[in-house]
Write an enzyme that holds these catalytic residues in place. Structure first.
Site, short mmCIF file in Angstrom:
data_model
loop_
_atom_site.label_atom_id
_atom_site.label_comp_id
_atom_site.label_asym_id
_atom_site.label_seq_id
_atom_site.Cartn_x
_atom_site.Cartn_y
_atom_site.Cartn_z
N LYS A 1 0.67 -1.44 -0.01
CA LYS A 1 -0.10 0.00 -0.33
C LYS A 1 1.01 0.85 0.37
O LYS A 1 1.72 1.37 1.58
CB LYS A 1 -0.86 0.06 0.93
N ALA B 1 -2.40 -7.91 10.76
CA ALA B 1 -1.35 -8.85 9.68
C ALA B 1 -1.39 -9.63 11.49
O ALA B 1 -1.74 -10.40 11.46
CB ALA B 1 0.21 -8.62 9.49
N ASP C 1 -10.53 0.96 5.09
CA ASP C 1 -9.22 0.35 5.20
C ASP C 1 -9.14 1.56 6.62
O ASP C 1 -7.90 1.92 7.11
CB ASP C 1 -8.32 0.21 3.95
N GLU D 1 4.65 3.51 5.89
CA GLU D 1 4.77 3.90 3.86
C GLU D 1 3.89 5.22 4.16
O GLU D 1 3.54 6.07 3.36
CB GLU D 1 3.80 3.49 3.82
N LYS E 1 -5.04 6.40 2.45
CA LYS E 1 -5.15 6.32 3.73
C LYS E 1 -4.19 6.35 5.01
O LYS E 1 -4.33 6.76 6.35
CB LYS E 1 -6.15 4.62 4.34
#
Length: 338
Positions: free
Chosen positions: A108, A143, A247, A284, A194
């Site tokens: 992402k 995760a 998300d 990220e 996001k």
């Protein structure tokens, strides 16, 4: 579905969790990575303790150090590497592949310099004769929860719905469910952008702001994510789905989110370099902030939250000053799109 062989590129938390899902479904899972000690741990100890201290992986999940060996005879390849190295790994895959495979990615972000979506990067680097249409696997998914088989619902997006359906069947089981989507632009931009809003939401928490402020940044953050995505060609409806608002909620409100945690630490006064070092994982949202800010400038899209976070991260602005700039800015209609 008949048994498939899948190479997962990237032994991080999400790559490992997705590998377990595929293994639970009876598929052969090969996890490739470039840290020998980590691959040895997966093969010998059946653990990946850097990310999951108490999880024992199935012995059938195998780690690979050699990319060509990992790709030999596979049906599908799943990229789960950091955004900044996706192109490099794709080049290596293109050289190592000997047959056509289904290509997926579950990362992402936007490529830092080009601002391209990752499916665009993969399309550029892997010849069409060696791959399917790219499938994006994205949605609200920690995760840490997937690895313990908690309920998870996400999207599989591709220009080719038949390939998306293949991926849907590949992953789906009693705790992990995929929905197909043909809006690749929407799903990818939602998943990337996001992370920026999650950094901001974490910063508000670190500063001590309450639920009102957190709700506001998620709602207004979704608005500007949608603005930019639509300007890039996305379907606005995608942002009300799993890969959009779903998300954003899971990443913008949870301590499981590394982007939220990074923002929280920044809000508490820690320096960015210390936050990145202490996190030990790729954040990220930091690089995506720069890419999104520059894209917004290029496309003429109004993104005040992204701009504020950009000023804090890249121009040294104080967080409280950035908040004040938003709160005292020009009055606008809530549904303005420019």
């Amino acid at each position: 579905m008949t048994k498939q062989t899948i190479a997962i590129l990237g032994p991080g938390s999400w790559g490992t969790a997705l590998g377990q899902v595929l293994n639970d479904n009876g598929h052969t899972v090969r996890i490739w990575g470039n840290v020998p000690e980590q691959i040895d741990e997966i093969n010998k100890e059946h653990t990946n303790k850097r990310y999951f201290k108490d999880v024992i992986l199935d012995e059938n999940i195998k780690g690979y150090k050699d990319l060509s060996e990992a790709l030999d005879g596979v049906d599908a390849v799943l990229f789960v590497v950091p955004t900044k190295v996706t192109r490099l790994v794709a080049k290596q895959v293109a050289q190592a592949l000997k047959h056509k495979v289904v290509v997926m990615h579950a990362s992402k972000g936007l490529e830092p310099d080009s601002h391209k979506r990752l499916s665009e990067v993969l399309e550029e680097e892997i010849p069409a004769e060696l791959r399917s249409e790219i499938v994006v696997v994205s949605g609200p998914s920690h995760a840490e929860e997937t690895i313990v088989r908690d309920l998870t619902l996400i999207s599989a997006a591709s220009k080719d719905l038949e390939t998306a359906s293949y991926v849907q069947n590949l992953f789906s089981n009693h705790y992990f469910r995929l929905y197909t989507n043909n809006d690749v632009i929407g799903v990818e931009t939602a998943g990337a952008l996001k992370n920026i809003i999650a950094v901001g939401a974490g910063a508000l928490h670190g500063l001590g702001y309450g639920d009102n402020a957190k709700a506001a940044i998620i709602a207004r953050g979704l608005t500007e994510i949608t603005r930019l995505g639509v300007a890039m060609g996305a379907n606005p409806l995608t942002y009300s789905g799993l890969s959009g608002v779903g998300d954003l909620i899971v990443t913008g409100t949870s301590v499981h989110s590394r982007n939220w945690r990074a923002g929280d630490q920044l809000g508490r006064g820690e320096k960015l370099e210390d936050v990145e070092r202490n996190m030990g994982m790729v954040i990220e949202g930091i690089s995506t902030t720069k890419a999104a800010y520059e894209l917004a400038q290029e496309l003429g899209v109004y993104m005040p939250i992204t701009q504020a976070i950009y000023k804090v991260i890249y121009q040294g602005a104080g967080i409280e000053d950035a908040i004040k700039e938003i709160m005292t800015g020009e009055f606008r209609h809530e549904n303005e799109w420019h």
